[in-house]
Design an enzyme around this catalytic site. Sequence first.
Site, mmCIF file in Angstrom:
data_model
loop_
_atom_site.group_PDB
_atom_site.id
_atom_site.type_symbol
_atom_site.label_atom_id
_atom_site.label_comp_id
_atom_site.label_asym_id
_atom_site.label_seq_id
_atom_site.Cartn_x
_atom_site.Cartn_y
_atom_site.Cartn_z
ATOM 1 C CE LYS A 208 20.294 -24.216 15.220
ATOM 2 N NZ LYS A 208 19.762 -22.941 15.687
ATOM 3 N N GLY A 269 15.875 -21.637 13.815
ATOM 4 C CA GLY A 269 15.080 -22.439 12.876
ATOM 5 C C GLY A 269 14.142 -21.596 12.026
ATOM 6 C CD GLU A 355 8.785 -21.855 17.323
ATOM 7 O OE1 GLU A 355 8.223 -22.937 17.543
ATOM 8 O OE2 GLU A 355 9.670 -21.735 16.455
HETATM 9 C C1 G6Q Z 1 12.238 -22.671 15.101
HETATM 10 C C2 G6Q Z 1 12.234 -23.762 16.046
HETATM 11 C C3 G6Q Z 1 11.664 -25.049 15.502
HETATM 12 C C4 G6Q Z 1 12.658 -25.915 14.744
HETATM 13 C C5 G6Q Z 1 12.059 -27.315 14.589
HETATM 14 C C6 G6Q Z 1 12.942 -28.237 13.801
HETATM 15 O O1 G6Q Z 1 12.707 -21.590 15.319
HETATM 16 O O2 G6Q Z 1 13.477 -23.905 16.584
HETATM 17 O O3 G6Q Z 1 10.521 -24.868 14.705
HETATM 18 O O4 G6Q Z 1 12.951 -25.354 13.515
HETATM 19 O O5 G6Q Z 1 11.808 -27.859 15.854
HETATM 20 O O6 G6Q Z 1 14.186 -28.362 14.412
HETATM 21 P P1 G6Q Z 1 15.362 -29.107 13.693
HETATM 22 O O7 G6Q Z 1 15.718 -28.336 12.480
HETATM 23 O O8 G6Q Z 1 16.480 -29.178 14.687
HETATM 24 O O9 G6Q Z 1 14.853 -30.481 13.324
#
Ligand code: G6Q
Length: 545
Positions: A208, A269, A355
Amino acid sequence: MSKVALTELPAWQALKQHHEAIASLHLRDLFDQDAERGARFALDALGIYFDYSKHRITSETIDLLLQLAEQSELRARIAAMFAGEKINITENRAVLHTALRAPRDATILVDGENVVPGVHEVLDRMADFCERVRSGAWTGFSGKPIRAVVNIGIGGSDLGPVMAYEALKFYSQRDLQCRFVSNVDGTDFVEATHDLDPAETLFIIASKTFTTQETMTNAQSARRWFLANGGNEDAIAKHFVAVSTNAGEVAKFGIDTANMFGFWDWVGGRYSMESAIGLSTMLAIGSDNFRAMLAGFHAMDEHFRTTPFAQNLPVLMGLLGLWYADFFGAETVAVLPYDQYLRRFPAYLQQLTMESNGKYITLDGARVNYQTGAIFWGEPGTNGQHSFYQLIHQGTKLIPCDFIAFAQTLNPLGDHHDLLMSNVFAQTEALAFGKTQAAVEAEGTPAWLAPHRVFEGNRPTTTLLADKLTPAMLGKLVALYEHMVFTQSVVWQIDAFDQWGVELGKVLAKRVAAALNGDGDLSGYDSSSAALIARYRELRTHKNP
Ligand code: G6Q
């Protein structure tokens, strides 16, 4: 906003008293007293038979839990989430994973803009891309079709895709395999790629933010691996695509933003597996199956949004979890899927649940004085029966369990499925009713051995029995747990959509990483950390370039 503290709510107080009155009731007696109990505490919705009769509850328990939901203003909070209000207050964001699975003609406004057309535009682009890869029309630098997809991502950008790939393998195109690299441990990347041909490999960089240390490190290693094994800079566009909200960083990495699939800041995420983060899932199962999965999600969304709480699966599941966490002091929930394809489902749920609800500060900024999120764990049945079930049956801890099973197997093989299912029913029966001292003695067991062979029972379980594991059913199951988590967070008055608890370790790791490579002063560290770093510097053999 200031709310009445949870423990001050009339329903909470009533539940406390009610718990004292019924905590010692045994499921044996509850079933003996009511021949209809099995049907009374069961629901049939969206193709899921939801049996919650083997819980330590009476009708009054359910009434009080439902009152607790009302007094927590759950109905209004559900409406606020679906309407795109910024209910993730610590990040000032809307929470709209439900928009990802809304039908094309739906209208969902965020800051005055309908987000649904954008969702479907990305889905259509994904479908077009997936069709080209799956059919072999999209070729690599040597003209060969893609045969391996490697998703590089972590956390929410990994766990959903891995789980869905495993869960829906039956529906996947078998000459296109997916692999997943998440850990910054180089072993993950090396083992995932050691037998792959770069000419036939497509990397999805799923992030993301496109700044996550683990993912960016793995993405750079993927690029080096590709270039060192026959690929060239011009071919990067054929072998690397991105899923991200950060076009600038994607372009900097060298990926053509025409091959970038976007999503939005209102998708968390761990709530993103049905967004473009699910690109690997769509590549595996095709766009029709992916859309069927989205329809399953949407069906559960509508059920959650519109069904009275007494018949609402996520609401009931959430309240039952809360009943054990807050009134019985249960600390964990075991999720036990009796389907090999769901083997990664417990791991996926760990992030979704822990989480989201692993918080001790309320929306008002106060410290809670009650238990919040439980520890979720589990393994597919029947394997768990031969390892940890002993503790569930005869240990000193109360562990509510979710049994998930399907009436039809995707892989009929002799009598395997009947044997599998007989274990589901036998386990929940044994957990609820146990085996009395009298029954053990009647078998002629010597007096000294009898106590070891007694099963107390009274161990609560939910059984979720569906007809078949399909893409739509997977969507329903995931959405069921998503909304269960939300239900609990509303009652607990916490923000289920932030994750500040993962920040501190990240920040400290950056500082330590810089210290590992030098021989600089470690006096800024505590004595334990300084000794560990010094020992690591001494023992490590490979130095980074
Ligand atoms: C989930 C969290 C976390 C996130 C990862 C990867 O809710 O936010 O698990 O998905 O840290 O983040 P990126 O997609 O930004 O790499």
